[in-house]
Scaffold this motif. Structure first.
Motif, PDB file in Angstrom:
ATOM      1  N   ALA A  55       0.807  -1.219   0.000  1.00  8.67           N
ATOM      2  CA  ALA A  55       0.000   0.000   0.000  1.00  8.67           C
ATOM      3  C   ALA A  55       0.839   1.268   0.000  1.00  8.67           C
ATOM      4  CB  ALA A  55      -0.955  -0.023   1.195  1.00  8.67           C
ATOM      5  N   PHE A  56       1.659   1.457   1.013  1.00  9.70           N
ATOM      6  CA  PHE A  56       2.442   2.678   1.088  1.00  9.70           C
ATOM      7  C   PHE A  56       3.541   2.711   0.028  1.00  9.70           C
ATOM      8  CE2 PHE A  56       0.711   3.040   5.442  1.00  9.70           C
ATOM      9  CZ  PHE A  56       0.287   4.348   5.381  1.00  9.70           C
ATOM     10  N   ALA A  57       4.090   1.544  -0.266  1.00 14.42           N
ATOM     11  CA  ALA A  57       5.157   1.499  -1.258  1.00 14.42           C
ATOM     12  C   ALA A  57       4.647   1.898  -2.637  1.00 14.42           C
ATOM     13  CB  ALA A  57       5.756   0.098  -1.304  1.00 14.42           C
ATOM     14  N   LEU A  74      -1.680  -0.618   8.927  1.00 18.70           N
ATOM     15  CA  LEU A  74      -0.688  -0.484   7.870  1.00 18.70           C
ATOM     16  C   LEU A  74       0.627   0.010   8.471  1.00 18.70           C
ATOM     17  CD1 LEU A  74      -2.996   1.182   5.241  1.00 18.70           C
ATOM     18  CD2 LEU A  74      -2.111  -1.145   5.174  1.00 18.70           C
ATOM     19  N   PRO A  75       1.745  -0.322   7.835  1.00 14.79           N
ATOM     20  CA  PRO A  75       3.049   0.063   8.391  1.00 14.79           C
ATOM     21  C   PRO A  75       3.235   1.566   8.420  1.00 14.79           C
ATOM     22  CG  PRO A  75       3.278  -0.798   6.174  1.00 14.79           C
ATOM     23  CD  PRO A  75       1.880  -1.077   6.592  1.00 14.79           C
ATOM     24  N   GLN A  76       3.893   2.024   9.453  1.00 16.16           N
ATOM     25  CA  GLN A  76       4.213   3.429   9.549  1.00 16.16           C
ATOM     26  C   GLN A  76       5.381   3.741   8.615  1.00 16.16           C
ATOM     27  OE1 GLN A  76       5.037   4.153  13.632  1.00 16.16           O
ATOM     28  NE2 GLN A  76       3.127   3.249  14.328  1.00 16.16           N
ATOM     29  N   LEU A  77       5.540   5.024   8.297  1.00 20.86           N
ATOM     30  CA  LEU A  77       6.608   5.422   7.382  1.00 20.86           C
ATOM     31  C   LEU A  77       7.407   6.579   7.968  1.00 20.86           C
ATOM     32  CD1 LEU A  77       4.634   5.448   4.019  1.00 20.86           C
ATOM     33  CD2 LEU A  77       6.191   3.694   4.821  1.00 20.86           C
ATOM     34  N   LYS A  78       8.612   6.718   7.491  1.00 26.62           N
ATOM     35  CA  LYS A  78       9.394   7.910   7.789  1.00 26.62           C
ATOM     36  C   LYS A  78       9.826   8.509   6.453  1.00 26.62           C
ATOM     37  CE  LYS A  78      13.706   5.266   8.273  1.00 26.62           C
ATOM     38  NZ  LYS A  78      14.861   4.978   9.131  1.00 26.62           N
ATOM     39  N   ARG A  79       9.831   9.809   6.391  1.00 24.49           N
ATOM     40  CA  ARG A  79      10.144  10.465   5.120  1.00 24.49           C
ATOM     41  C   ARG A  79      11.657  10.552   4.936  1.00 24.49           C
ATOM     42  NH1 ARG A  79       6.124  12.842   2.409  1.00 24.49           N
ATOM     43  NH2 ARG A  79       4.077  12.924   3.393  1.00 24.49           N
ATOM     44  N   VAL A  80      12.205   9.583   4.281  1.00 31.09           N
ATOM     45  CA  VAL A  80      13.637   9.556   3.985  1.00 31.09           C
ATOM     46  C   VAL A  80      13.794   9.328   2.492  1.00 31.09           C
ATOM     47  CG1 VAL A  80      15.818   8.385   4.384  1.00 31.09           C
ATOM     48  CG2 VAL A  80      14.195   8.662   6.257  1.00 31.09           C
ATOM     49  N   PRO A  81      14.439  10.247   1.785  1.00 31.24           N
ATOM     50  CA  PRO A  81      14.576  10.072   0.342  1.00 31.24           C
ATOM     51  C   PRO A  81      15.443   8.868   0.013  1.00 31.24           C
ATOM     52  CG  PRO A  81      15.951  11.875   1.116  1.00 31.24           C
ATOM     53  CD  PRO A  81      15.092  11.460   2.275  1.00 31.24           C
ATOM     54  N   ARG A  98      -3.339   6.340   5.147  1.00 30.15           N
ATOM     55  CA  ARG A  98      -2.948   6.375   6.556  1.00 30.15           C
ATOM     56  C   ARG A  98      -3.759   5.337   7.308  1.00 30.15           C
ATOM     57  NH1 ARG A  98      -7.120   8.413   9.258  1.00 30.15           N
ATOM     58  NH2 ARG A  98      -8.486   9.965   8.257  1.00 30.15           N
ATOM     59  N   ALA A  99      -3.295   5.009   8.497  1.00 27.73           N
ATOM     60  CA  ALA A  99      -4.042   4.094   9.347  1.00 27.73           C
ATOM     61  C   ALA A  99      -5.313   4.779   9.830  1.00 27.73           C
ATOM     62  CB  ALA A  99      -3.185   3.663  10.530  1.00 27.73           C
ATOM     63  N   ARG A 100      -6.397   4.030   9.917  1.00 24.98           N
ATOM     64  CA  ARG A 100      -7.680   4.583  10.349  1.00 24.98           C
ATOM     65  C   ARG A 100      -7.632   4.898  11.843  1.00 24.98           C
ATOM     66  NH1 ARG A 100     -12.456   4.482   7.841  1.00 24.98           N
ATOM     67  NH2 ARG A 100     -11.674   2.961   6.334  1.00 24.98           N
ATOM     68  N   LEU A 101      -8.155   6.068  12.217  1.00 23.29           N
ATOM     69  CA  LEU A 101      -8.228   6.452  13.617  1.00 23.29           C
ATOM     70  C   LEU A 101      -9.279   5.613  14.337  1.00 23.29           C
ATOM     71  CD1 LEU A 101      -8.158  10.339  13.217  1.00 23.29           C
ATOM     72  CD2 LEU A 101      -6.224   8.808  13.665  1.00 23.29           C
ATOM     73  N   GLY A 137     -15.699   1.953  17.362  1.00 21.79           N
ATOM     74  CA  GLY A 137     -14.358   2.052  17.914  1.00 21.79           C
ATOM     75  C   GLY A 137     -13.491   0.927  17.373  1.00 21.79           C
ATOM     76  N   ASN A 138     -12.223   0.963  17.727  1.00 22.81           N
ATOM     77  CA  ASN A 138     -11.290  -0.058  17.246  1.00 22.81           C
ATOM     78  C   ASN A 138     -11.456  -1.328  18.074  1.00 22.81           C
ATOM     79  OD1 ASN A 138      -9.163  -1.604  16.298  1.00 22.81           O
ATOM     80  ND2 ASN A 138      -7.792   0.147  16.126  1.00 22.81           N
TER      81      ASN A 138
END
Length: 223
Positions: free
Chosen positions: A48-50, A68-75, A117-120, A127-128
């Motif tokens: 998904a994020f990829a 879904l996996p979290q991401l960090k903004r690294v070029p 993004r992950a659903r709140l 609720g979750n």
């Protein structure tokens, strides 16, 4: 030490809860999605994020609980998993997949921008639910460990808190924090009507009754 007896009414509630769980499991099994749909969901979770942001890798340490996996903004380039990528391209087509990647790119000439993004928790209908189940299970593990230590060693409730926390590597600011955690366990037990076993889903039956929740709170009660 003699195993405490469980009142019949609590065992009846346990058997009812187990029956409901078995019926729910059968329903989920009977209504399970076909294999190809399950494969799509698995591939989507992996890509998904990829797909929308291939330059953003996962964080080194990700605590995933069905999200879904979290991401960090690294070029930098990211290697996509070949299996999920091949199946996704075969399903939607290479050109459609390439378009999705353009729409999700940080910089693109496409009019629409796709974000993921992950659903709140508040965005779930009730609720979750799965997050609550995980939190409840953590509480049950701790509370059951406290009762077991107290029964097997004869230590006070406060000491049992400490031993259980050390065994489960729970980091608490103070003994009061552990006491609050056990109070949550007591409220949970009284709400469902019996003391659940952490391995109840694997067939384990209750080992304690609701009367065991009060226990010994000081060394004076040992005399």
């Amino acid at each position: 030490m003699k195993k405490p007896s469980i009142p019949p009414v609590e065992m009846q509630r346990f058997e009812l809860q187990r029956s409901i769980g078995e019926m729910t499991a059968r329903y989920v099994s009977d209504t399970a999605a076909p294999a190809d749909i399950q494969q799509f969901e698995t591939d989507f979770a992996a890509l998904a994020f990829a797909i929308i942001a291939p330059s953003q890798p996962r964080t080194a340490k990700v605590r995933e609980r069905g999200a879904l996996p979290q991401l960090k903004r690294v070029p930098g380039p990211r290697r996509l998993s070949f299996g999920p990528l091949r199946r996704m391209a075969k399903r939607v087509g290479p050109r459609a997949l390439r378009y999705i990647m353009k729409v999700g790119s940080d910089q693109s000439m496409e009019y629409f921008r796709l974000e993921l993004r992950a659903r709140l928790d508040k965005e779930f209908p009730q609720g979750n639910f799965y997050k609550r189940l995980g939190e409840d299970l953590d509480v049950i593990r701790f509370g059951h460990a406290v009762l077991t230590i107290e029964r097997d060693t004869g230590v006070t409730r406060g000491k049992a808190y400490e031993i259980a926390a050390q065994a489960m590597t729970i980091k608490a600011a103070s003994g009061r924090s552990l006491e609050r955690e056990f109070q949550r366990f007591k409220r949970l037990c009284r709400r469902i009507g019996y003391v659940p076993h952490p391995l109840q889903s694997m067939g384990s039956r209750p080992c304690f009754s609701l009367n065991d929740l009060d226990g010994r709170t000081s060394a004076k009660s040992l005399k």
